[in-house]
Design a protein around this motif. Structure first.
Motif, PDB file in Angstrom:
ATOM      1  N   ARG A  93       0.818  -1.215   0.000  1.00 59.00           N
ATOM      2  CA  ARG A  93       0.000   0.000   0.000  1.00 59.00           C
ATOM      3  C   ARG A  93       0.848   1.258   0.000  1.00 59.00           C
ATOM      4  O   ARG A  93       0.598   2.201   0.754  1.00 59.00           O
ATOM      5  CB  ARG A  93      -0.968   0.035   1.185  1.00 59.00           C
ATOM      6  N   TRP A  97       2.412   7.473  -6.538  1.00 61.30           N
ATOM      7  CA  TRP A  97       2.827   8.770  -7.058  1.00 61.30           C
ATOM      8  C   TRP A  97       3.791   9.483  -6.129  1.00 61.30           C
ATOM      9  O   TRP A  97       4.096  10.650  -6.344  1.00 61.30           O
ATOM     10  CB  TRP A  97       1.606   9.642  -7.325  1.00 61.30           C
TER      11      TRP A  97
ATOM     12  N   ARG B 150      -7.858   0.763  -0.545  1.00 63.26           N
ATOM     13  CA  ARG B 150      -6.824   0.198   0.320  1.00 63.26           C
ATOM     14  C   ARG B 150      -5.741   1.240   0.596  1.00 63.26           C
ATOM     15  O   ARG B 150      -5.205   1.310   1.692  1.00 63.26           O
ATOM     16  CB  ARG B 150      -6.228  -1.047  -0.333  1.00 63.26           C
ATOM     17  N   LEU B 151      -5.428   2.047  -0.432  1.00 59.53           N
ATOM     18  CA  LEU B 151      -4.441   3.108  -0.221  1.00 59.53           C
ATOM     19  C   LEU B 151      -4.969   4.127   0.778  1.00 59.53           C
ATOM     20  O   LEU B 151      -4.249   4.614   1.649  1.00 59.53           O
ATOM     21  CB  LEU B 151      -4.121   3.802  -1.544  1.00 59.53           C
ATOM     22  N   GLU B 153      -7.131   3.593   3.098  1.00 57.32           N
ATOM     23  CA  GLU B 153      -7.142   2.983   4.413  1.00 57.32           C
ATOM     24  C   GLU B 153      -5.740   2.986   5.013  1.00 57.32           C
ATOM     25  O   GLU B 153      -5.554   3.268   6.204  1.00 57.32           O
ATOM     26  CB  GLU B 153      -7.618   1.540   4.264  1.00 57.32           C
ATOM     27  N   GLY B 154      -4.750   2.698   4.161  1.00 54.76           N
ATOM     28  CA  GLY B 154      -3.373   2.758   4.620  1.00 54.76           C
ATOM     29  C   GLY B 154      -3.044   4.139   5.149  1.00 54.76           C
ATOM     30  O   GLY B 154      -2.482   4.288   6.241  1.00 54.76           O
ATOM     31  N   ALA B 155      -3.435   5.167   4.387  1.00 60.96           N
ATOM     32  CA  ALA B 155      -3.164   6.543   4.805  1.00 60.96           C
ATOM     33  C   ALA B 155      -3.877   6.840   6.120  1.00 60.96           C
ATOM     34  O   ALA B 155      -3.330   7.489   7.007  1.00 60.96           O
ATOM     35  CB  ALA B 155      -3.623   7.513   3.719  1.00 60.96           C
ATOM     36  N   ARG B 156      -5.089   6.317   6.249  1.00 58.59           N
ATOM     37  CA  ARG B 156      -5.850   6.543   7.474  1.00 58.59           C
ATOM     38  C   ARG B 156      -5.149   5.897   8.662  1.00 58.59           C
ATOM     39  O   ARG B 156      -5.096   6.455   9.758  1.00 58.59           O
ATOM     40  CB  ARG B 156      -7.252   5.963   7.303  1.00 58.59           C
ATOM     41  N   LEU B 160      -3.442  10.223   8.984  1.00 59.05           N
ATOM     42  CA  LEU B 160      -3.616  11.414   8.156  1.00 59.05           C
ATOM     43  C   LEU B 160      -5.015  11.996   8.363  1.00 59.05           C
ATOM     44  O   LEU B 160      -5.993  11.251   8.461  1.00 59.05           O
ATOM     45  CB  LEU B 160      -3.431  11.072   6.668  1.00 59.05           C
ATOM     46  N   THR B 161      -5.076  13.325   8.417  1.00 55.18           N
ATOM     47  CA  THR B 161      -6.386  13.960   8.545  1.00 55.18           C
ATOM     48  C   THR B 161      -7.126  13.833   7.222  1.00 55.18           C
ATOM     49  O   THR B 161      -6.549  13.466   6.195  1.00 55.18           O
ATOM     50  CB  THR B 161      -6.237  15.456   8.859  1.00 55.18           C
ATOM     51  N   GLU B 164      -5.535  15.859   4.581  1.00 48.86           N
ATOM     52  CA  GLU B 164      -4.284  15.252   4.098  1.00 48.86           C
ATOM     53  C   GLU B 164      -4.570  14.049   3.207  1.00 48.86           C
ATOM     54  O   GLU B 164      -3.861  13.812   2.228  1.00 48.86           O
ATOM     55  CB  GLU B 164      -3.421  14.818   5.283  1.00 48.86           C
ATOM     56  N   HIS B 168      -2.968  13.961  -0.381  1.00 47.09           N
ATOM     57  CA  HIS B 168      -1.905  13.003  -0.679  1.00 47.09           C
ATOM     58  C   HIS B 168      -2.394  11.776  -1.438  1.00 47.09           C
ATOM     59  O   HIS B 168      -1.607  11.117  -2.107  1.00 47.09           O
ATOM     60  CB  HIS B 168      -1.230  12.539   0.616  1.00 47.09           C
ATOM     61  N   VAL B 169      -3.675  11.441  -1.273  1.00 48.50           N
ATOM     62  CA  VAL B 169      -4.149  10.183  -1.850  1.00 48.50           C
ATOM     63  C   VAL B 169      -5.204  10.413  -2.930  1.00 48.50           C
ATOM     64  O   VAL B 169      -5.038   9.972  -4.072  1.00 48.50           O
ATOM     65  CB  VAL B 169      -4.720   9.249  -0.754  1.00 48.50           C
ATOM     66  N   PRO B 172      -4.022  12.983  -6.145  1.00 47.83           N
ATOM     67  CA  PRO B 172      -3.067  12.356  -7.068  1.00 47.83           C
ATOM     68  C   PRO B 172      -3.630  11.095  -7.707  1.00 47.83           C
ATOM     69  O   PRO B 172      -3.355  10.801  -8.862  1.00 47.83           O
ATOM     70  CB  PRO B 172      -1.865  12.020  -6.188  1.00 47.83           C
ATOM     71  N   GLY B 173      -4.457  10.367  -6.932  1.00 49.06           N
ATOM     72  CA  GLY B 173      -5.019   9.136  -7.459  1.00 49.06           C
ATOM     73  C   GLY B 173      -6.007   9.364  -8.578  1.00 49.06           C
ATOM     74  O   GLY B 173      -6.194   8.508  -9.447  1.00 49.06           O
ATOM     75  N   VAL B 248       4.803  10.757 -14.048  1.00 45.58           N
ATOM     76  CA  VAL B 248       6.078  10.066 -14.250  1.00 45.58           C
ATOM     77  C   VAL B 248       6.155   8.764 -13.479  1.00 45.58           C
ATOM     78  O   VAL B 248       6.958   7.893 -13.796  1.00 45.58           O
ATOM     79  CB  VAL B 248       7.281  10.930 -13.828  1.00 45.58           C
ATOM     80  N   TRP B 249       5.324   8.636 -12.459  1.00 53.60           N
ATOM     81  CA  TRP B 249       5.405   7.452 -11.617  1.00 53.60           C
ATOM     82  C   TRP B 249       4.777   6.232 -12.262  1.00 53.60           C
ATOM     83  O   TRP B 249       4.959   5.118 -11.792  1.00 53.60           O
ATOM     84  CB  TRP B 249       4.715   7.725 -10.286  1.00 53.60           C
TER      85      TRP B 249
END
Lengths: 261, 256
Positions: A93, A97, B150-151, B153-156, B160-161, B164, B168-169, B172-173, B248-249
């Motif tokens: 996870r 980016w 899932r990303l 949830e990972g950030a949570r 992360l507020t 955020e 951050h998620v 960009p996603g 680029v990613w």
């Protein structure tokens, strides 16, 4: 009433703990609709203790981990978990980016965030990949980044959700060594969810077996890590039998029969 | 392999052959000039219009219309998609309206826009804005909703507020989807420009074409068509450049 039932009724208190446990669950129950996932669960984890949670698919392992991670709310229940906790999921996870070091630094507060992220990456042996994009990493590398991302927060509780299940056997063994090194260096309490008995026996102080939403067996492994090869075989066979459901109740060594190392 | 054989296999061969046949047809009088001007005449006209400043000045007017329309439309599309994508209430309020709007072909609104806004610049810009809003809205909205949970949830799990997590998620996603929407919006804006400029324009590419039609100057019409094509290509190039920088990613773009 046999020993096993006795054990189930008693609250689970690790013996070594003079300090209060970092995780404390009492009569924890979780339902989704009519479906009871976890029922009347008691669990204590001492500071710095490495606990493995074994169980078949659907036994409630992940639900328990999500509760401890704060991903599912546990309102009105007797649940104590430390505020500083971190999770490593089976799939790393990482945010694709963000470069590797920015993933590690994600959500960090305070100064010198980059330095902290870099030293955490150095610790997991990825100093050379700090500027890589996550999608270029191998599975093992991604999982190491995830470990660095968890440890850079200096958590009191580290939650591992089948973190090595998707890795090949050789990488998995390397990761086991790495996790133990990191655990010894940082001393978080660890709860590792796994369905791999060997992994649990190789890493943990204490193994819990979850079945149908209850902890149906647990044991301490008194043998020091590193000497566990052959000596751990009885544990391995015992837990395999428990998982298969064929263990007679007297075969279960109720805690605290095993010593503590 | 002879030069001719190589030429015959090149991708340039058929377009060049078409041009040659067209030129020959015009020279032999098989294609009358009032039907279609010869390529050489078109090139000459293009050069003349460039040097006289006629083409650049009118192109600038059209360009300004597209830019203003796009700026309004894309901004609105992004804002509405963010509101609808990030909150349930916003979704309930905005999405039904946008779906209703989608069923109305924008160009069919031209008469209404003329009644409302007259025949100046406003209806032209409004039409472009209105048309270019939807692709951005639809793609960004579905992009936000399609962000990997899932990303999130990972950030949570790392504390992360909500803000955020969005920064951050979610944003960009959903950026790849936004860029797809932007690409559609750009090509639609040029399409609508063509029609909008037929509304009593006194400058711009559409004005040039209308004028040329009245004087049966097929050479000017062809020049303007070429300019429209170049505009379309340029729009695509712009979005691809943005994509190469912003994404680029992505594995296909990552140089290992």
């Amino acid at each position: 009433m046999d020993a096993r039932l006795n054990f189930l009724e008693a609250p689970i208190v690790p013996p070594a703990g003079d300090e209060p446990p970092v995780v404390r669950l009492r009569h924890f129950t979780r339902r989704f609709g009519d479906n009871t996932i976890l029922s009347d669960l008691n669990l204590d984890i001492a500071p710095g203790e490495f606990v493995a949670l074994l169980g078949r698919s659907g036994s409630g392992k992940t639900t328990l981990l999500r509760t401890l991670a704060g991903l599912d709310s546990a309102e009105d229940q007797d649940v104590t978990v430390p505020n500083s906790r971190a999770v490593v999921f089976q799939d790393a996870r990482l945010l694709p980016w963000k470069k590797v070091w920015r993933n590690v630094a994600l959500g960090l507060r305070g100064g010198d965030i980059k330095d902290r992220a870099l030293s955490a990456l150095d610790e997991v042996g990825l100093a050379h990949r700090v500027d890589a994009w996550p999608l270029t990493l191998s599975g093992g590398e991604a999982q190491r980044v995830a470990l660095a991302r968890a440890l850079v927060r200096e958590p009191k509780l580290l939650l591992l959700d089948e973190p090595f299940a998707a890795l090949d056997a050789l990488t998995r063994i390397k990761m086991h060594r790495l996790v133990l090194d990191l655990w010894r260096a940082h001393r978080p309490a660890v709860l590792m969810v796994t369905h791999d008995v060997d992994e649990a026996v190789a890493l943990a102080d204490r193994i819990l077996v979850l079945d149908a939403g209850r902890i149906c067996a647990q044991d301490r492994i008194a043998i020091p890590r590193g000497e566990r090869g052959e000596l751990a075989r009885p544990y391995r066979e015992k837990f395999l039998r428990i998982l298969e459901g064929s263990a007679p109740s007297d075969a279960v060594i109720p805690f605290p029969a095993g010593g503590h190392q | 392999m002879s030069v001719l054989q190589k030429l015959a296999q090149s991708r340039w061969f058929s377009p060049l052959a078409l041009l040659a046949v067209w030129e020959a047809g015009s020279r032999l009088g098989l294609i009358p000039e009032r039907t279609l001007a010869a390529p050489s005449a078109v090139a000459e006209t293009l050069l003349g219009m460039l040097t006289s400043g006629e083409l650049p000045s009118n192109l600038a007017v059209s360009f300004g219309r597209v830019l203003s329309g796009l700026a309004i439309g894309v901004t609105l599309g992004i804002v509405l998609a963010l509101v609808a994508g990030l909150s349930r209430k916003g979704e309930a309020a905005i999405d039904p309206l946008m779906q209703i709007k989608r069923t109305i072909p924008t160009l069919a609104l031209t008469p209404l826009f003329i009644v409302w806004f007259g025949i100046g610049e406003t209806p032209k810009i409004a039409l472009i804005a209105f048309a270019s809003m939807f692709p951005v809205y639809l793609n960004l909205y579905s992009g936000i909703r399609g962000v990997d949970l899932r990303l999130l949830e990972g950030a949570r799990s790392f504390g992360l507020t909500r803000a955020e997590q969005v920064w951050h998620v979610i944003l960009p996603g959903s950026l790849p989807s936004l860029l797809v929407g932007l690409r559609y919006s750009l090509s639609i804006s040029i399409l609508v420009l063509v029609v909008a400029e037929q509304i009593n324009a006194s400058a711009g590419l559409g004005y040039l074409i209308n004028n040329a039609r009245d004087f049966m100057r097929t050479d000017i019409i062809v020049v303007c068509l070429m300019v429209y094509a170049v505009l379309g290509l340029a729009a695509d190039w712009i979005v691809r450049t943005i994509e190469n920088r912003a994404l680029v990613w992505r594995p296909s773009l990552v140089k290992a």
